[in-house]
Design an enzyme around this catalytic site. Structure first.
Site, short mmCIF file in Angstrom:
data_model
loop_
_atom_site.label_atom_id
_atom_site.label_comp_id
_atom_site.label_asym_id
_atom_site.label_seq_id
_atom_site.Cartn_x
_atom_site.Cartn_y
_atom_site.Cartn_z
N ARG A 89 0.87 -1.18 0.00
CA ARG A 89 0.00 0.00 0.00
C ARG A 89 0.91 1.22 0.00
O ARG A 89 1.73 1.40 0.91
CB ARG A 89 -0.92 0.00 1.22
CG ARG A 89 -1.89 1.19 1.29
CD ARG A 89 -2.89 0.97 2.43
NE ARG A 89 -3.82 2.06 2.62
CZ ARG A 89 -3.75 2.98 3.59
NH1 ARG A 89 -2.74 2.93 4.46
NH2 ARG A 89 -4.66 3.92 3.69
N ASN A 166 -6.84 8.20 2.80
CA ASN A 166 -6.45 7.58 4.07
C ASN A 166 -7.20 8.19 5.25
O ASN A 166 -7.30 9.42 5.37
CB ASN A 166 -4.94 7.79 4.30
CG ASN A 166 -4.47 7.15 5.59
OD1 ASN A 166 -4.42 5.93 5.70
ND2 ASN A 166 -4.14 7.97 6.58
N GLU A 167 -7.78 7.34 6.10
CA GLU A 167 -8.42 7.75 7.36
C GLU A 167 -9.13 9.09 7.19
O GLU A 167 -8.80 10.08 7.87
CB GLU A 167 -7.36 7.81 8.47
CG GLU A 167 -6.69 6.46 8.70
CD GLU A 167 -5.63 6.47 9.78
OE1 GLU A 167 -5.42 7.52 10.42
OE2 GLU A 167 -5.01 5.41 10.00
N HIS A 233 -8.58 0.15 10.11
CA HIS A 233 -7.23 0.30 10.66
C HIS A 233 -7.28 -0.07 12.14
O HIS A 233 -8.13 0.44 12.88
CB HIS A 233 -6.73 1.73 10.47
CG HIS A 233 -6.51 2.09 9.04
ND1 HIS A 233 -5.98 3.31 8.64
CD2 HIS A 233 -6.73 1.39 7.89
CE1 HIS A 233 -5.90 3.34 7.31
NE2 HIS A 233 -6.35 2.19 6.85
N GLU A 262 -4.42 -1.15 7.72
CA GLU A 262 -3.26 -0.77 8.54
C GLU A 262 -3.43 -1.42 9.89
O GLU A 262 -4.55 -1.59 10.37
CB GLU A 262 -3.18 0.75 8.78
CG GLU A 262 -2.72 1.60 7.64
CD GLU A 262 -2.57 3.06 8.08
OE1 GLU A 262 -2.40 3.32 9.30
OE2 GLU A 262 -2.62 3.94 7.20
N TRP A 292 1.52 -1.56 9.11
CA TRP A 292 2.12 -0.22 9.10
C TRP A 292 3.41 -0.28 9.90
O TRP A 292 3.39 -0.68 11.06
CB TRP A 292 1.16 0.80 9.70
CG TRP A 292 1.72 2.18 9.56
CD1 TRP A 292 2.60 2.79 10.40
CD2 TRP A 292 1.47 3.10 8.48
NE1 TRP A 292 2.92 4.04 9.91
CE2 TRP A 292 2.24 4.25 8.74
CE3 TRP A 292 0.69 3.05 7.33
CZ2 TRP A 292 2.23 5.35 7.90
CZ3 TRP A 292 0.68 4.14 6.49
CH2 TRP A 292 1.44 5.29 6.77
#
Length: 550
Positions: A89, A166-167, A233, A262, A292
């Site tokens: 990723r 992302n997030e 995540h 993640e 991660w």
């Protein structure tokens, strides 16, 4: 990426209990549709699972790599592939917060992923924590970035998954995540994208308030192609097995695709993630996971490799790549690279009888004659046999492996299986019985120790100890001794087990740090309590031998 989630963690117990009351994603009320065949041009969703264009199940096993902050570290793709990963990723920027990754740069990353036989998940990182972090961009801006890359990405559907942002929502009003997520999905589909799209959860990716879980069916239904996968995540919010399995099973039981996009393992001041359950549950449920992260974190506790060096895996890296349910043991290369096909039903031949060498009190090396296969052998699983049961203890891509974490003066029985890219497993090899040595200190140990304080806060700190073997033979079953001078106390440790008496500390290894190869090293991390002074230890011994300090 790990963030400060103090507010989240103060209220998550109440919220997680509330998820039960939601009654969402029950098997009787939610069912994911299969993607239309005409639009399944590459990686796509079928019956709630990620599959390749040929219909072969694809389970992501890989890592995150911070390309946008370290554009010169493209060798990392080859390095993670060599360690067994099938997916990477890649962190990108649309220019809102960091330097924009150009179309040429993204095309180069995709090309390198393909050259290294890796599936490429591309994500825009600038959306991180929107609504709480004022510097974050929107999902709509991220969608515009992807549309600007359409010429680069069209035709790469077999190799690329588009992770929109992302997030993309913090802890402030996380219910606001749903509508922008739906709008971004529709914007990409209206622009002609046929790739599998990945969406991250709110609450900095951890969904501790259950917004993604509650709205997953509606979000999935908004994608007319059905080629959508959810990404959770998992960090310190997920510190119990039940929290992890409940969340993942909610999606699986509903037929909705999900992966752990993640996750971290080392504990911090907010909690201690249960990475063992994350990895075991992902393997049991046949879900993807992406750890991660490879290297370069501002908090180096999460670096899988030290200084982007694949020969210097941290204890976290050893856990991910070489531990139980880790990448070496469970990863299978995508069949689009020719590593196998769903029609391959022929298992490899049984490996030769293993032989043991370099036997110590706690470790040994096994070697065997390689198996053969009509397509190709991709790896081996080493099992310990006790009565009628088997336990996988190691995995290897070659016909030799080190087995660690054993007990002194104990007889073990080992055997080996071979496997191919299609997942076919051979018959078991003949067995070998091995008795470990009686134990005792390793004479003449040569060692050096590096100690550093990673971070401090009132009353506490985080430390890291790197133990390097400067001798010519492997060190196994080690004990490290040192002393604190100012009343410091170890409160949590990963990569080792501490025993403390006053200021004196003794550390024994975890299973995945038990052996320190000649000229190699292992890293142990910990958190501790302290007063106003936090002087670093200056003297260390390994198995009774004094170590140099670095």
């Amino acid at each position: 990426m790990r963030k400060s989630r103090v507010a989240a963690l103060l209220t998550r117990l109440v919220t997680l209990l509330g998820l039960v009351a939601l009654g969402v994603l029950g098997p009787a009320t939610a069912h994911a549709q299969s993607s239309p065949g005409a639009l399944a041009t590459g990686l796509h969703i079928s019956d709630g699972r990620l599959v390749e264009g040929n219909g072969n199940d694809f389970i992501m096993r890989g890592v995150n790599h911070a390309h946008t902050w370290y554009p010169g570290e493209t060798q990392s793709l080859a390095d993670v592939k060599a360690l067994g990963a099938n997916t990477v990723r890649v962190v990108l920027s649309n220019g809102h917060r960091w330097t924009k990754n150009s179309a040429a740069d993204v095309a180069g990353i995709v090309s390198q992923c393909k050259a290294n036989r890796l599936i490429c998940v591309l994500e825009v990182h600038d959306t991180t924590g929107y609504g709480e972090d004022a510097a974050a961009g929107t999902l709509d801006q991220a969608a515009d970035y992807w549309i600007g890359l359409k010429d680069v990405l069209v035709g790469e559907e077999n190799y690329v998954i588009v992770n929109i942002g992302n997030e993309p929502w913090g802890n402030t009003n996380p219910a606001g995540w749903t509508d922008p997520t739906v709008a971004a999905i529709k914007k990409l589909r209206n622009a002609g994208f046929e790739h599998t799209i990945m969406v991250d959860a709110p609450n900095w990716g951890q969904d501790w308030q259950g917004v993604m879980r509650a709205n997953a069916q509606a979000v999935y239904d908004a994608d007319t192609t059905g080629n959508l996968i959810f990404s959770i995540h998992m960090y310190s919010v997920y510190d119990t097995a039940q929290e992890i399995t409940d969340y993942l099973n909610a999606f699986v039981n509903a037929g909705l695709p999900i992966l752990i996009g993640e996750f971290g393992g080392p504990p911090d001041q907010w909690g201690d993630p249960d990475e063992d359950t994350m990895m075991a549950a992902a393997q049991q449920l046949r879900l993807g996971y992406l750890a991660w992260s490879w290297s370069g974190n501002t908090d180096p506790i999460l670096d899988l490799s030290i200084g982007f060096d694949p020969s210097r895996l941290s204890s976290w890296g050893q856990r991910i790549f070489n531990g139980a349910n880790g990448i070496a043991q469970t990863s299978r290369e995508a069949t689009v690279f020719g590593g196998g096909n769903p029609g391959d039903t022929q298992a490899p031949t049984a490996p030769g009888t293993p032989t043991a060498s370099a036997v110590t009190a706690t470790s040994l090396t096994l070697a065997w004659t390689a198996a053969t296969d009509n397509v190709g052998v991709t790896g081996y699983d080493v099992v310990r046999i006790s009565g009628g049961s088997e336990t996988t203890v190691a995995a290897s891509t070659t016909n030799t492996v080190a087995v660690t974490g054993l007990t002194a003066d104990t007889t073990y029985t080992f055997a080996v299986y071979a496997r191919d890219a299609a997942g076919n497993r051979s018959a078991r090899s003949a067995t070998v019985n091995v008795t470990t040595d009686e134990g005792g200190s390793t004479p003449g140990v040569g060692c050096s120790v590096g100690y550093r304080v990673v971070g401090e806060w009132p009353g506490g700190f985080q430390g890291e100890i790197t133990i390097r073997n400067t001798g010519t033979t492997a060190v196994s079953g080690w004990t490290l001794a040192f002393a604190f001078a100012n009343g410091q106390t170890v409160t949590n440790m990963w990569g080792g087990t501490p025993t403390q008496n006053g200021g004196a500390v003794s550390v024994t290894p975890a299973s995945y740090t038990s052996t320190i190869p000649a000229a190699g090293s292992v890293t142990v991390g910990f958190t501790g309590s302290k007063g106003t002074t936090n002087t670093s230890p200056t003297a260390f011994s390994l198995n009774g031998s004094t170590c140099a300090t670095t």
